[in-house]
Design an enzyme around this catalytic site. Structure first.
Site, PDB file in Angstrom:
ATOM      1  N   GLU A   1       0.379   5.185   0.654  1.00 18.83           N
ATOM      2  CA  GLU A   1      -0.548   6.193   1.175  1.00 18.83           C
ATOM      3  C   GLU A   1      -0.145   7.600   0.727  1.00 18.83           C
ATOM      4  O   GLU A   1       0.917   7.803   0.146  1.00 18.83           O
ATOM      5  CB  GLU A   1      -0.616   6.077   2.703  1.00 18.83           C
TER       6      GLU A   1
ATOM      7  N   CYS B   1     -10.057  -5.504   0.590  1.00 21.85           N
ATOM      8  CA  CYS B   1     -11.210  -4.603   0.699  1.00 21.85           C
ATOM      9  C   CYS B   1     -12.112  -4.749  -0.530  1.00 21.85           C
ATOM     10  O   CYS B   1     -11.749  -5.374  -1.532  1.00 21.85           O
ATOM     11  CB  CYS B   1     -10.742  -3.157   0.854  1.00 21.85           C
TER      12      CYS B   1
ATOM     13  N   CYS C   1      -4.243   0.687  -2.339  1.00 25.10           N
ATOM     14  CA  CYS C   1      -4.041  -0.578  -1.634  1.00 25.10           C
ATOM     15  C   CYS C   1      -2.950  -1.419  -2.303  1.00 25.10           C
ATOM     16  O   CYS C   1      -2.675  -1.281  -3.509  1.00 25.10           O
ATOM     17  CB  CYS C   1      -5.322  -1.394  -1.643  1.00 25.10           C
TER      18      CYS C   1
ATOM     19  N   ASN D   1       0.837  -1.210   0.000  1.00 24.30           N
ATOM     20  CA  ASN D   1       0.000   0.000   0.000  1.00 24.30           C
ATOM     21  C   ASN D   1       0.863   1.248   0.000  1.00 24.30           C
ATOM     22  O   ASN D   1       1.921   1.301   0.634  1.00 24.30           O
ATOM     23  CB  ASN D   1      -1.031   0.001   1.138  1.00 24.30           C
TER      24      ASN D   1
ATOM     25  N   CYS E   1     -10.666  -3.601  -3.885  1.00 22.36           N
ATOM     26  CA  CYS E   1      -9.663  -4.541  -4.409  1.00 22.36           C
ATOM     27  C   CYS E   1     -10.329  -5.800  -4.938  1.00 22.36           C
ATOM     28  O   CYS E   1      -9.917  -6.351  -5.962  1.00 22.36           O
ATOM     29  CB  CYS E   1      -8.643  -4.881  -3.332  1.00 22.36           C
TER      30      CYS E   1
ATOM     31  N   GLU F   1      -3.026  -4.623  -3.052  1.00 19.43           N
ATOM     32  CA  GLU F   1      -3.521  -5.539  -4.077  1.00 19.43           C
ATOM     33  C   GLU F   1      -3.603  -4.854  -5.429  1.00 19.43           C
ATOM     34  O   GLU F   1      -3.243  -5.419  -6.464  1.00 19.43           O
ATOM     35  CB  GLU F   1      -4.921  -6.048  -3.696  1.00 19.43           C
TER      36      GLU F   1
END
Ligand code: THU
Length: 160
Positions: A64, A112, A73, A62, A115, A75
């Site tokens: 940010e 999530c 993210c 990830n 994703c 993924e």
């Protein structure tokens, strides 16, 4: 009117040590990349490793951003790299691991919703199920035989 029941079957491994060797090797790469995640705001580090049918392994974590929604993210960082660089390759397997720097993460952390939708796109595109393994830092590992198990009633190209 009638009710329908939607079922998913998942496999639970007691821990990392129970994983088949090839999966453990992919998870090792997810762990390695998790530790390099850029997550100064959430302190929640996620790593993803993707095995392609050409033998290549793609990893991502990830990333940010001070403008929170601009982050991405693990993924999707990984899968979009795979899609960009190996457009003809099929994704065989994904290994995911996530851990907080604030507390121990001992339960499996699933991808999530956004994703799942992104992974689903590639599963539909390649018409081959993607095996997904996910864990925290330690503890149980969950295996799903396909992304579809994690995203019932998915939205895909067939509706367009
Ligand atoms: N995160 C992922 O990388 N993958 C997920 O599936 C869930 C959340 C990241 C996004 C953000 O950087 C941090 O975890 C906390 O939400």
């Amino acid at each position: 009117m009638k009710d329908i029941k939607i079922e998913s079957t998942l496999t639970i491994y007691e821990d990392y040590n129970e994983l088949p060797k090839n999966v453990a090797l992919l998870m090792d790469q997810a762990i390695e990349i998790r530790l390099k995640a850029y997550a100064p705001y959430s302190k929640f580090l996620v790593g993803a490793a993707i095995l392609l049918d050409n033998g290549e392994v793609i990893t991502g974590n990830n990333q940010e951003n001070a403008s929170y929604p601009s982050g991405l993210c693990a993924e999707r960082t990984a899968i979009y790299y795979a899609g960009a660089n190996y457009p003809e390759a099929k994704i065989v397997m994904m290994a995911l691991t996530a851990g907080s720097q604030k507390q121990p993460t001992t339960s499996p952390i699933p991808p999530c919703g956004a994703c799942r939708q992104s992974i689903s796109e590639y599963e539909v595109k390649q018409d081959l199920p993607i095996e997904i393994y996910f864990m925290g830092v330690s503890g149980k590992v969950v295996k799903s035989n396909s992304l579809a198990n994690l995203l019932p009633l998915g939205f895909d190209r067939s509706f367009l």
